[in-house]
Scaffold this motif. Structure first.
Motif, short mmCIF file in Angstrom:
data_model
loop_
_atom_site.label_atom_id
_atom_site.label_comp_id
_atom_site.label_asym_id
_atom_site.label_seq_id
_atom_site.Cartn_x
_atom_site.Cartn_y
_atom_site.Cartn_z
N MET A 1 -1.48 42.89 22.68
CA MET A 1 -0.10 42.87 23.11
C MET A 1 0.30 41.46 23.54
SD MET A 1 2.37 43.29 25.95
CE MET A 1 1.22 42.78 27.10
N ARG A 2 -0.56 40.81 24.29
CA ARG A 2 -0.22 39.47 24.77
C ARG A 2 -0.17 38.46 23.62
NH1 ARG A 2 -3.78 41.16 29.33
NH2 ARG A 2 -2.33 41.78 30.92
N LYS A 3 -1.00 38.66 22.59
CA LYS A 3 -0.95 37.77 21.44
C LYS A 3 0.37 37.92 20.70
CE LYS A 3 -5.82 37.19 20.49
NZ LYS A 3 -6.89 37.26 19.51
N ARG A 4 0.89 39.14 20.62
CA ARG A 4 2.17 39.37 19.95
C ARG A 4 3.28 38.62 20.68
NH1 ARG A 4 1.28 40.29 15.20
NH2 ARG A 4 3.50 40.18 15.08
N LEU A 5 3.25 38.65 22.02
CA LEU A 5 4.27 37.94 22.79
C LEU A 5 4.13 36.42 22.62
CD1 LEU A 5 4.45 40.01 26.09
CD2 LEU A 5 5.95 40.11 24.12
N THR B 1 6.94 34.06 21.17
CA THR B 1 7.41 32.90 21.93
C THR B 1 7.40 31.65 21.07
OG1 THR B 1 6.57 33.87 23.98
CG2 THR B 1 6.99 31.52 24.00
N SER B 2 6.37 31.48 20.26
CA SER B 2 6.35 30.31 19.38
C SER B 2 7.47 30.39 18.33
CB SER B 2 4.99 30.18 18.70
OG SER B 2 4.76 31.23 17.80
N LYS B 3 7.76 31.58 17.86
CA LYS B 3 8.88 31.77 16.93
C LYS B 3 10.20 31.44 17.62
CE LYS B 3 10.46 33.40 13.00
NZ LYS B 3 10.31 32.65 11.79
N LEU B 4 10.32 31.85 18.87
CA LEU B 4 11.52 31.56 19.66
C LEU B 4 11.71 30.05 19.82
CD1 LEU B 4 13.70 33.01 21.52
CD2 LEU B 4 12.13 32.53 23.39
N SER C 1 16.82 40.83 15.48
CA SER C 1 16.31 41.05 14.12
C SER C 1 15.12 40.17 13.76
CB SER C 1 17.43 40.82 13.10
OG SER C 1 17.87 39.49 13.16
N CYS C 2 14.94 39.03 14.44
CA CYS C 2 13.85 38.12 14.07
C CYS C 2 12.76 37.98 15.12
CB CYS C 2 14.41 36.73 13.76
SG CYS C 2 15.48 36.67 12.33
N ILE C 3 13.10 38.01 16.39
CA ILE C 3 12.13 37.75 17.44
C ILE C 3 11.54 39.04 18.00
CG2 ILE C 3 11.75 36.63 19.67
CD1 ILE C 3 12.46 34.68 17.43
N PHE C 4 12.38 40.00 18.35
CA PHE C 4 11.88 41.24 18.94
C PHE C 4 10.94 42.03 18.01
CE2 PHE C 4 15.35 41.89 22.42
CZ PHE C 4 14.83 40.83 23.11
N PRO C 5 11.20 42.11 16.71
CA PRO C 5 10.24 42.81 15.84
C PRO C 5 8.86 42.14 15.81
CG PRO C 5 12.34 42.68 14.73
CD PRO C 5 12.45 41.83 15.98
N VAL C 6 8.83 40.81 15.91
CA VAL C 6 7.55 40.11 15.96
C VAL C 6 6.81 40.48 17.24
CG1 VAL C 6 6.47 37.83 16.12
CG2 VAL C 6 8.33 38.20 14.51
N ALA C 7 7.54 40.56 18.34
CA ALA C 7 6.93 40.87 19.64
C ALA C 7 6.46 42.31 19.72
CB ALA C 7 7.91 40.58 20.76
N THR C 8 7.13 43.21 19.04
CA THR C 8 6.81 44.64 19.18
C THR C 8 6.01 45.20 18.01
OG1 THR C 8 8.91 45.29 18.17
CG2 THR C 8 8.85 45.06 20.57
N TYR C 9 5.53 44.37 17.14
CA TYR C 9 4.76 44.86 15.99
C TYR C 9 3.53 45.63 16.48
CZ TYR C 9 2.06 44.90 11.69
OH TYR C 9 1.34 45.29 10.60
N GLY C 10 3.42 46.87 16.07
CA GLY C 10 2.27 47.70 16.45
C GLY C 10 2.34 48.25 17.85
N CYS C 11 3.53 48.23 18.48
CA CYS C 11 3.64 48.65 19.87
C CYS C 11 3.39 50.15 20.04
CB CYS C 11 5.00 48.29 20.44
SG CYS C 11 6.37 49.16 19.68
N GLU C 12 3.42 50.91 18.98
CA GLU C 12 3.16 52.34 19.08
C GLU C 12 1.75 52.63 19.57
OE1 GLU C 12 4.21 50.86 16.28
OE2 GLU C 12 6.19 51.69 15.82
#
Length: 174
Positions: free
Chosen positions: A1-5, A9-12, A33-44
């Motif tokens: 989870m922390r790696k996704r953030l 952040t680097s994308k941001l 559409s661009c940042i939040f999906p990167v952060a939440t990938y696999g959040c399920e």
């Protein structure tokens, strides 16, 4: 989870020229559409601890501050930033909860390997110390039901959908 953030952040940071030049509604659309999906990938599949929730909230507020070009040294409360954006509450954690609850309903309704893993029990004794937080504890905490009751409710799609909406909707404080 922390790696996704960290990746988000680097994308941001790489999109700094967009945050400086566009209108706020357009920046919000790009963020969602661009940042939040990167952060939440696999959040399920995440098991969220209090520390994880705090990190998610901090990341979201960092994004909003970038959009409004407010430095962290300005010492403005988060609520004023949300009001400036026309929001009542933070969206990222709400979306994560919705995705995880929808995935739970999907897994419970189908007879796949995931359901077998979810309902299975491991024989033997558990190790010493405090037990780790389980994936299903988030489900029961958010819905207010036990996992078994939530599984029964998930068989009724419309009822489960309304329970998920109720669990993730904004409630005005009394």
């Amino acid at each position: 989870m922390r790696k996704r953030l960290a990746i988000a952040t680097s994308k941001l940071k790489s999109m700094m020229n967009i945050w400086k030049s566009q209108s706020t509604p357009l920046k919000m659309r790009i963020l969602k559409s661009c940042i939040f999906p990167v952060a939440t990938y696999g959040c399920e599949t995440w098991t969220l601890t209090k520390k994880d929730v705090e990190k998610i909230d901090a990341f979201e507020m960092k994004c909003y501050r970038k959009i409004l070009r407010i430095p962290w040294t300005a010492r403005r409360p988060n609520q004023t930033i949300l009001q400036e954006l026309g929001m009542k509450e933070r969206q990222l954690l709400k979306n994560i909860k919705q995705l995880k609850l929808k995935y739970f309903g999907h897994v419970v309704r189908h007879n796949y390997l995931e359901k077998l893993c979810l309902e299975g029990a491991v024989e033997g004794r558990r190790g010493r110390g405090r037990p780790r937080r389980r994936w299903t504890q988030d489900i029961s905490d958010w819905l207010g039901f036990s996992v078994r009751e939530a599984s029964i409710l998930a068989q009724d799609r419309d009822g489960f959908r309304s329970a998920v909406w109720e669990a993730t909707s904004y409630k005005d404080p009394p």
